[in-house]
Design a protein around this motif. Sequence first.
Motif, PDB file in Angstrom:
ATOM      1  N   ARG A 133       0.832  -1.203   0.000  1.00 57.13           N
ATOM      2  CA  ARG A 133       0.000   0.000   0.000  1.00 57.13           C
ATOM      3  C   ARG A 133       0.868   1.254   0.000  1.00 57.13           C
ATOM      4  O   ARG A 133       0.621   2.197  -0.741  1.00 57.13           O
ATOM      5  CB  ARG A 133      -0.932   0.003   1.212  1.00 57.13           C
ATOM      6  N   ARG A 136       2.274   1.635  -3.388  1.00 58.48           N
ATOM      7  CA  ARG A 136       1.242   2.035  -4.352  1.00 58.48           C
ATOM      8  C   ARG A 136       0.965   3.540  -4.229  1.00 58.48           C
ATOM      9  O   ARG A 136       0.903   4.261  -5.224  1.00 58.48           O
ATOM     10  CB  ARG A 136      -0.057   1.258  -4.132  1.00 58.48           C
ATOM     11  N   VAL A 139       3.825   5.548  -5.740  1.00 57.41           N
ATOM     12  CA  VAL A 139       3.837   5.571  -7.201  1.00 57.41           C
ATOM     13  C   VAL A 139       2.699   6.457  -7.711  1.00 57.41           C
ATOM     14  O   VAL A 139       2.857   7.185  -8.694  1.00 57.41           O
ATOM     15  CB  VAL A 139       3.733   4.146  -7.800  1.00 57.41           C
ATOM     16  N   GLN A 140       1.552   6.432  -7.026  1.00 54.21           N
ATOM     17  CA  GLN A 140       0.448   7.310  -7.427  1.00 54.21           C
ATOM     18  C   GLN A 140       0.823   8.781  -7.353  1.00 54.21           C
ATOM     19  O   GLN A 140       0.482   9.557  -8.230  1.00 54.21           O
ATOM     20  CB  GLN A 140      -0.771   7.058  -6.529  1.00 54.21           C
ATOM     21  N   ASN A 142       3.833   9.967  -7.611  1.00 55.84           N
ATOM     22  CA  ASN A 142       4.752  10.185  -8.739  1.00 55.84           C
ATOM     23  C   ASN A 142       3.984  10.395 -10.031  1.00 55.84           C
ATOM     24  O   ASN A 142       4.303  11.270 -10.830  1.00 55.84           O
ATOM     25  CB  ASN A 142       5.627   8.939  -8.952  1.00 55.84           C
ATOM     26  N   LEU A 143       2.986   9.553 -10.236  1.00 59.29           N
ATOM     27  CA  LEU A 143       2.203   9.609 -11.472  1.00 59.29           C
ATOM     28  C   LEU A 143       1.488  10.954 -11.572  1.00 59.29           C
ATOM     29  O   LEU A 143       1.472  11.588 -12.631  1.00 59.29           O
ATOM     30  CB  LEU A 143       1.190   8.462 -11.490  1.00 59.29           C
ATOM     31  N   THR A 144       0.931  11.406 -10.455  1.00 57.92           N
ATOM     32  CA  THR A 144       0.226  12.687 -10.431  1.00 57.92           C
ATOM     33  C   THR A 144       1.172  13.825 -10.794  1.00 57.92           C
ATOM     34  O   THR A 144       0.839  14.693 -11.606  1.00 57.92           O
ATOM     35  CB  THR A 144      -0.364  12.938  -9.020  1.00 57.92           C
ATOM     36  N   LEU A 146       4.003  13.628 -12.452  1.00 58.02           N
ATOM     37  CA  LEU A 146       4.482  13.490 -13.831  1.00 58.02           C
ATOM     38  C   LEU A 146       3.401  13.964 -14.812  1.00 58.02           C
ATOM     39  O   LEU A 146       3.699  14.601 -15.822  1.00 58.02           O
ATOM     40  CB  LEU A 146       4.860  12.037 -14.102  1.00 58.02           C
ATOM     41  N   GLN A 147       2.145  13.662 -14.490  1.00 57.22           N
ATOM     42  CA  GLN A 147       1.045  14.102 -15.347  1.00 57.22           C
ATOM     43  C   GLN A 147       0.952  15.629 -15.360  1.00 57.22           C
ATOM     44  O   GLN A 147       0.766  16.246 -16.404  1.00 57.22           O
ATOM     45  CB  GLN A 147      -0.253  13.494 -14.826  1.00 57.22           C
TER      46      GLN A 147
END
Lengths: 204, 204
Positions: A133, A136, A139-140, A142-144, A146-147
């Motif tokens: 968790r 996860r 990484v979320q 990071n993704l936010t 990067l977006q």
Amino acid sequence: MKTTSIAEETFRAINAHVNKSCAVFNEDELALFNSLLEVRKVKKKTFLLQQGEICDFEAYISKGCVRSYFINENGSEVILQFGIEDWWVSDIASFHEQQPSNQFIETLEDCELLVLTVSSKEELLRQIPKFERFFRLMVQRNLTSLQHRLMNTISLTAEEKYLDFSKRYPAIAQRVPQLQIASYLGMSAEFLSKVRTRLSKKTL
Amino acid sequence: MKTTSIAEETFRAINAHVNKSCAVFNEDELALFNSLLEVRKVKKKTFLLQQGEICDFEAYISKGCVRSYFINENGSEVILQFGIEDWWVSDIASFHEQQPSNQFIETLEDCELLVLTVSSKEELLRQIPKFERFFRLMVQRNLTSLQHRLMNTISLTAEEKYLDFSKRYPAIAQRVPQLQIASYLGMSAEFLSKVRTRLSKKTL
């Protein structure tokens, strides 16, 4: 006793960090986590990863500043990410797929890193599945970010990009050379200098 | 009995998908997972999400094609992502932080979606913590492809961008209107048409 307090000091920030972002881990779990982390002290301007190598680490920055970048078709450096205290640095794609990286990761200051290798991370997740968790959520985030970066790269003007960067990452904007910030924003250092001059005139 | 086989058909692909990417789930776990998914059939050109709304879904596409996009400063649409069968679609940032989205998500074809809401996902993770790993791996793949996209956006020429897109996503390149692909690649439809003409001459 001295050893214990140094160890406690070393791991205090990362333990607060994992407990802040996730379910609370108990002392035994944190002790196991800490035992799987390798402490690495690395001098300024050292490559942690070079293009073509397989990334063997996810490293929590307990002290210092790093950058990741790639070399574009024109032979110029393009900065993907900066990292300072309480951030993680890795090439996740290379780390998890065990494929050669297309990035360089380099320290910008003397650093202290707490490093998980592929095998120590798997061991951690096997013994304490709750850490799934935590990773996860990491990484979320990071993704936010990067977006957000992709949307800015495509849609903002140079001035807007610089203002957004300074607002989102004030600690980095103050700490990293202008040349590096220009590379992150996809402009030359001369152009960034003009942008800053224009902005300072506006706020007079 | 008929109902059972329709249900099996509906969930077969997603069950293969979760078992392929992760630890194998047993029948009871898959049954619970399936019971938490809501089946939504949505007509072509329907908004699943509009800018300013909070994204309440992570949707597995069992049939159809969608796109996510935002409106840039000039009022133009910029496509962030396409999705087809066996992909998931969401605005993860908005979904997890329950913040208003800056994206639109729209169906490009009639779609069948298997939807997890915030509460059904939490229930799933509470009952079957193994799913944390599945979602972590999914977000990692997203992050990898977004990073690839950012690097391409910054560093490739128009021709290279189009070739890379066609090679990575052949099914999408054949299925989605050229205008949408041009928007994804950050060029006008006219310019993409010229690029394709140049490339076809090269391969004669």
